[in-house]
Design a protein around this motif. Structure first.
Motif, short mmCIF file in Angstrom:
data_model
loop_
_atom_site.label_atom_id
_atom_site.label_comp_id
_atom_site.label_asym_id
_atom_site.label_seq_id
_atom_site.Cartn_x
_atom_site.Cartn_y
_atom_site.Cartn_z
N ALA A 27 19.66 -12.71 -38.86
CA ALA A 27 20.30 -11.67 -38.05
C ALA A 27 20.42 -10.36 -38.83
N ALA A 28 20.51 -10.48 -40.16
CA ALA A 28 20.58 -9.30 -41.01
C ALA A 28 19.19 -8.76 -41.34
N GLY A 29 18.14 -9.44 -40.84
CA GLY A 29 16.77 -8.99 -41.09
C GLY A 29 16.33 -9.15 -42.53
N MET A 30 16.82 -10.18 -43.19
CA MET A 30 16.48 -10.40 -44.60
C MET A 30 15.70 -11.68 -44.79
N SER A 31 14.74 -11.64 -45.69
CA SER A 31 14.03 -12.85 -46.07
C SER A 31 14.87 -13.60 -47.10
N GLN A 32 14.47 -14.82 -47.41
CA GLN A 32 15.19 -15.58 -48.43
C GLN A 32 15.15 -14.85 -49.77
N GLY A 33 13.99 -14.29 -50.11
CA GLY A 33 13.86 -13.56 -51.37
C GLY A 33 14.72 -12.32 -51.42
N GLN A 34 14.81 -11.61 -50.31
CA GLN A 34 15.63 -10.39 -50.27
C GLN A 34 17.10 -10.71 -50.44
N GLY A 36 18.25 -13.34 -51.91
CA GLY A 36 18.40 -13.79 -53.28
C GLY A 36 18.55 -12.63 -54.26
N GLU A 37 17.79 -11.57 -54.04
CA GLU A 37 17.89 -10.41 -54.93
C GLU A 37 19.27 -9.77 -54.85
N PHE A 40 21.79 -12.16 -56.58
CA PHE A 40 21.40 -12.55 -57.94
C PHE A 40 21.05 -14.03 -58.07
N CYS A 41 20.19 -14.51 -57.18
CA CYS A 41 19.65 -15.86 -57.30
C CYS A 41 18.23 -15.83 -56.75
N THR A 42 17.53 -16.95 -56.80
CA THR A 42 16.16 -16.99 -56.31
C THR A 42 16.11 -17.25 -54.81
N GLY A 43 15.03 -16.77 -54.19
CA GLY A 43 14.83 -17.09 -52.78
C GLY A 43 14.67 -18.58 -52.57
N SER A 44 14.13 -19.25 -53.60
CA SER A 44 13.97 -20.71 -53.52
C SER A 44 15.31 -21.41 -53.37
N LEU A 45 16.32 -20.93 -54.09
CA LEU A 45 17.64 -21.53 -53.97
C LEU A 45 18.20 -21.32 -52.56
N ILE A 46 17.99 -20.14 -52.00
CA ILE A 46 18.44 -19.88 -50.63
C ILE A 46 17.79 -20.90 -49.69
N GLY A 47 16.49 -21.10 -49.86
CA GLY A 47 15.78 -22.04 -49.01
C GLY A 47 16.28 -23.46 -49.18
N GLN A 48 16.58 -23.86 -50.41
CA GLN A 48 17.06 -25.22 -50.66
C GLN A 48 18.42 -25.45 -50.02
N ILE A 49 19.26 -24.43 -50.04
CA ILE A 49 20.58 -24.58 -49.41
C ILE A 49 20.45 -24.58 -47.90
N GLU A 50 19.55 -23.76 -47.38
CA GLU A 50 19.35 -23.73 -45.93
C GLU A 50 18.80 -25.06 -45.42
N THR A 51 18.07 -25.78 -46.24
CA THR A 51 17.49 -27.05 -45.82
C THR A 51 18.25 -28.25 -46.38
N THR A 52 19.47 -28.02 -46.86
CA THR A 52 20.41 -29.05 -47.34
C THR A 52 19.92 -29.80 -48.57
N ARG A 53 18.95 -29.26 -49.30
CA ARG A 53 18.50 -29.93 -50.51
C ARG A 53 19.36 -29.55 -51.72
N GLU A 62 30.91 -16.89 -51.80
CA GLU A 62 31.60 -15.60 -51.81
C GLU A 62 30.62 -14.45 -51.89
N ARG A 63 29.53 -14.64 -52.65
CA ARG A 63 28.52 -13.58 -52.75
C ARG A 63 27.75 -13.43 -51.44
N VAL A 64 27.50 -14.54 -50.76
CA VAL A 64 26.83 -14.46 -49.46
C VAL A 64 27.71 -13.73 -48.45
N ASP A 65 29.00 -14.04 -48.43
CA ASP A 65 29.91 -13.35 -47.53
C ASP A 65 29.89 -11.84 -47.77
N ALA A 66 29.87 -11.45 -49.04
CA ALA A 66 29.85 -10.02 -49.36
C ALA A 66 28.53 -9.38 -48.95
N ALA A 67 27.42 -10.09 -49.16
CA ALA A 67 26.11 -9.52 -48.86
C ALA A 67 25.84 -9.43 -47.37
#
Length: 282
Positions: A27-34, A36-37, A40-53, A62-67
């Motif tokens: 909804a914010a128009g961001m990719s996992q990599g964006q 992550g930047e 301050f983490c990798t887009g891969s980590l975003i993807g792993q959390i989104e897929t429950t891995r 807290e950082r996601v809430d702020a971003a």
């Protein structure tokens, strides 16, 4: 790779968290990599959390809430996620522990979970937990947040001397754990007593147990077991164990003498090697 769009957000708190993370990110128009930047983490980590891995941490949330400007949504969800990582049989106790206004516990071998350092807890959990160690560790650390509340429960801990002598992890780990115990000396809501070996037979010889008291609910008794726990509100059990706990408190060292014993063990049993050498030279 799992597709988070096919996950059922009602399946578990972790599934719901991943589903909401992807929904808000897109909804914010961001990719996992964006994203992550930004946090301050990798887009891969975003993807792993989104897929429950991977299980999210409180800092990540807290950082996601702020971003994403989600008004604390993920900071609220992460507590549910982390508690859901506890063993199923332990979750009812953890829920009641979080609601208690007074906790009194006798620990026969280990430091109570609410007072464990992260490295001590990791060493304890690693004995039987291998594949889900990080999840279990995060869940245990989350339990400790009840001591940081504006109105924390009163916590009274009687530790067997064995819990101080059983070396968990390494001497360094133990020294930092004992230092952590001493840090509660100025906390008015936490009292720690050590039950010395010299006590002999005592009312805790059947093992570790905890009593929970509440403002508006009946008291609860909880005893650990292997791969299960026993919890009851039976008045006769509560009465018997409450008297037994009072006798343990009476037999244990005072909080002040307990702190002195903990300090002595830190210096004599868990001192860094160079400290021992320096003393011998002197």
């Amino acid at each position: 790779m799992a597709n988070v769009q096919n996950l059922d957000p009602t399946a578990s708190p972790l599934d719901y968290y991943g589903w909401e993370l992807r929904r808000h990110r897109e909804a914010a128009g961001m990719s996992q990599g964006q994203l992550g930047e930004v946090i301050f983490c990798t887009g891969s980590l975003i993807g792993q959390i989104e897929t429950t891995r991977r299980v999210p941490t409180r800092d990540f949330s807290e950082r996601v809430d702020a971003a994403l400007g989600t008004d604390g949504l993920f900071s609220r969800l992460v507590g549910l996620v982390l508690r859901s990582q506890l063993p199923t049989w332990f979750q009812p106790y953890a829920e009641m522990e979080a609601k208690a206004t007074y906790i009194s516990t006798y620990q026969a071998q280990l430091v109570y979970g609410l007072l464990q350092t992260e490295e001590y807890a990791r060493a304890v959990l690693s004995v039987d937990c291998h594949t889900d160690l990080d999840r279990m560790l995060a869940a245990r650390m989350e339990r400790q947040r009840i001591l940081q509340r504006d109105q924390p429960p009163a916590l009274w801990v009687v530790l067997s001397e064995a819990a101080l002598l059983l070396e968990i992890g390494s001497p360094d780990v133990m020294r930092r754990q004992l230092t952590h115990l001493l840090s509660f000396r100025q906390n008015p809501w936490v009292q720690i007593q050590v039950l010395p070996f010299s006590t002999g037979q005592h009312t805790g010889m059947m093992g570790t147990f905890t009593l929970l008291r509440f403002d508006d609910d009946p008291d609860l008794f909880y005893a650990d077991g292997y791969a299960q726990g026993h919890m009851t509100a039976d008045p006769s059990v509560i009465k018997e164990r409450s008297v037994g706990y009072a006798r343990l408190q009476a037999s244990a060292l005072s909080p002040e003498d307990s702190a002195r014993l903990i300090t002595r063990l830190m210096e004599e049993r868990y001192a860094p090697p160079h400290s021992t050498e320096e003393r011998s030279v002197a």
